[in-house]
Scaffold this active site. Structure first.
Site, PDB file in Angstrom:
ATOM      1  N   HIS A 199       0.870  -1.179   0.000  1.00 27.34           N
ATOM      2  CA  HIS A 199       0.000   0.000   0.000  1.00 27.34           C
ATOM      3  C   HIS A 199       0.907   1.228   0.000  1.00 27.34           C
ATOM      4  O   HIS A 199       1.862   1.296   0.777  1.00 27.34           O
ATOM      5  CB  HIS A 199      -0.903   0.009   1.231  1.00 27.34           C
ATOM      6  CG  HIS A 199      -1.561   1.343   1.473  1.00 27.34           C
ATOM      7  ND1 HIS A 199      -2.316   1.990   0.512  1.00 27.34           N
ATOM      8  CD2 HIS A 199      -1.567   2.156   2.569  1.00 27.34           C
ATOM      9  CE1 HIS A 199      -2.764   3.133   1.010  1.00 27.34           C
ATOM     10  NE2 HIS A 199      -2.329   3.263   2.246  1.00 27.34           N
ATOM     11  N   HIS A 247       1.065   5.803  -0.879  1.00 27.82           N
ATOM     12  CA  HIS A 247       0.348   7.061  -1.107  1.00 27.82           C
ATOM     13  C   HIS A 247       1.001   7.766  -2.288  1.00 27.82           C
ATOM     14  O   HIS A 247       1.163   8.982  -2.285  1.00 27.82           O
ATOM     15  CB  HIS A 247       0.390   7.943   0.136  1.00 27.82           C
ATOM     16  CG  HIS A 247      -0.442   7.413   1.262  1.00 27.82           C
ATOM     17  ND1 HIS A 247      -1.232   8.210   2.044  1.00 27.82           N
ATOM     18  CD2 HIS A 247      -0.613   6.166   1.736  1.00 27.82           C
ATOM     19  CE1 HIS A 247      -1.854   7.481   2.956  1.00 27.82           C
ATOM     20  NE2 HIS A 247      -1.483   6.233   2.782  1.00 27.82           N
ATOM     21  N   ASP A 297       0.356  -4.447 -20.236  1.00 24.86           N
ATOM     22  CA  ASP A 297       1.396  -5.439 -19.909  1.00 24.86           C
ATOM     23  C   ASP A 297       1.272  -5.959 -18.480  1.00 24.86           C
ATOM     24  O   ASP A 297       1.768  -7.035 -18.152  1.00 24.86           O
ATOM     25  CB  ASP A 297       2.788  -4.810 -20.088  1.00 24.86           C
ATOM     26  CG  ASP A 297       3.218  -4.785 -21.552  1.00 24.86           C
ATOM     27  OD1 ASP A 297       4.176  -4.062 -21.865  1.00 24.86           O
ATOM     28  OD2 ASP A 297       2.579  -5.487 -22.362  1.00 24.86           O
ATOM     29  N   TYR A 348       1.549 -15.599 -29.947  1.00 23.29           N
ATOM     30  CA  TYR A 348       2.754 -16.045 -30.670  1.00 23.29           C
ATOM     31  C   TYR A 348       2.966 -17.518 -30.387  1.00 23.29           C
ATOM     32  O   TYR A 348       3.369 -17.911 -29.335  1.00 23.29           O
ATOM     33  CB  TYR A 348       3.957 -15.215 -30.209  1.00 23.29           C
ATOM     34  CG  TYR A 348       3.714 -13.749 -30.448  1.00 23.29           C
ATOM     35  CD1 TYR A 348       2.994 -12.984 -29.539  1.00 23.29           C
ATOM     36  CD2 TYR A 348       4.091 -13.153 -31.657  1.00 23.29           C
ATOM     37  CE1 TYR A 348       2.726 -11.658 -29.796  1.00 23.29           C
ATOM     38  CE2 TYR A 348       3.830 -11.826 -31.906  1.00 23.29           C
ATOM     39  CZ  TYR A 348       3.136 -11.090 -30.971  1.00 23.29           C
ATOM     40  OH  TYR A 348       2.860  -9.777 -31.229  1.00 23.29           O
TER      41      TYR A 348
HETATM   42  O1  LIG Z   1      -2.924   4.786   4.735  1.00 22.17           O
HETATM   43  C1  LIG Z   1      -2.441   4.817   5.850  1.00 22.17           C
HETATM   44  C2  LIG Z   1      -3.161   5.450   6.967  1.00 22.17           C
HETATM   45  O2  LIG Z   1      -4.367   5.949   6.464  1.00 22.17           O
HETATM   46  C3  LIG Z   1      -1.098   4.210   6.083  1.00 22.17           C
HETATM   47  O3  LIG Z   1      -0.480   3.901   4.837  1.00 22.17           O
HETATM   48  C4  LIG Z   1      -0.158   5.141   6.779  1.00 22.17           C
HETATM   49  O4  LIG Z   1       0.251   6.120   5.876  1.00 22.17           O
HETATM   50  C5  LIG Z   1       1.008   4.322   7.263  1.00 22.17           C
HETATM   51  O5  LIG Z   1       0.550   3.678   8.398  1.00 22.17           O
HETATM   52  P1  LIG Z   1       1.466   2.592   9.123  1.00 22.17           P
HETATM   53  O6  LIG Z   1       1.691   1.459   8.147  1.00 22.17           O
HETATM   54  O7  LIG Z   1       2.783   3.256   9.501  1.00 22.17           O
HETATM   55  O8  LIG Z   1       0.662   2.171  10.330  1.00 22.17           O
END
Ligand SMILES: O=C(CO)[C@@H](O)[C@H](O)COP(=O)(O)O
Length: 227
Positions: A94, A96, A119, A225
């Protein structure tokens, strides 16, 4: 226990910084040992600049801490929901990252308009729906994972190794944590390219046959292919 996996998870989290996908303590990466049914994940709120493999946290599939002196990431429940729903994945990330998070904030899928996306992602990269007030109150327990899995009711997580969670940000996955990190970096670049294209031509299109051809060529399914 799981020392080698802790090393891999720590390196994967540091690679998020290397690829410019996270700042400060944002984001998190994890990997699962399916034999031991244990997940190794980034510690919550720990700066990447100080991060060491010994600080990785080990949890079971119920989210109970088995090993580690820090709290597990605040997104641990989401990672666990995805591992439980999709036995074929081995790593979850995950971030940002700027452009993928910008798309998540719009509520729009990232449309497929280029072979770069084809891809890696077999179609539009989906965005999850709005959560209800009750779901928002439980977002960091189970609900974020559940809305992702709901969104994938008619999608194959192997062919679509990522999602943008509305008003939050991107989650990607892969057969390994290294593949999940790779998919995160690719998604960010695709999100940027698609945003730029949309500013040049808001009515972008791409023939679905081109998507089919590129995805299957790369992933060998009914490859054009030779098969
Ligand atoms: O999206 C979120 C919080 O909303 C997380 O991605 C934080 O940005 C990081 O949180 P930790 O993994 O450090 O608890």
């Amino acid at each position: 226990m799981l020392e080698e996996l802790k090393e891999k998870v720590c390196q994967a989290n540091l690679d998020l910084v290397k690829h410019g996908l996270v700042l400060f303590t944002w984001g998190n990466a994890s990997a699962i040992d399916r034999n031991q049914r244990l997940v190794v994940i980034k510690p919550s709120g720990v700066s990447y600049s100080q991060m060491k493999s010994a600080e990785m946290v080990v949890v079971n599939l119920a989210g109970e801490v088995i090993e580690g002196r820090y709290k597990p990431s605040s997104d641990t429940a989401t990672h666990l929901e995805l591992y439980k729903a999709w036995p074929e994945i081995g790593g979850v990330v995950h971030t940002h990252s700027t452009y993928a998070t910008a798309w998540a904030q719009t509520g729009y899928d990232i449309p497929i308009v280029g072979t770069t996306q084809a891809d890696y992602f077999y179609g539009d990269i989906p965005c999850t729906r709005d959560m209800s007030v009750d779901e928002i109150d439980r977002a960091y327990e189970l609900e974020t994972g559940k809305v992702i899995i709901e969104r994938f009711e008619n999608l194959n997580p192997t062919e679509m190794p990522g999602v943008v969670v509305k008003n939050h940000g991107p989650f990607t996955w892969g057969r390994s944590i290294e593949e999940a990190v790779h998919n995160s970096a690719v998604m960010e670049e695709i999100a940027k390219m698609t945003y730029i294209s949309s500013q040049i031509n808001s009515k972008m299109t791409m023939n679905t046959h081109l998507t089919e051809k590129h995805y299957k060529r790369k992933h060998g399914k009914n490859a054009y292919y030779g098969q």
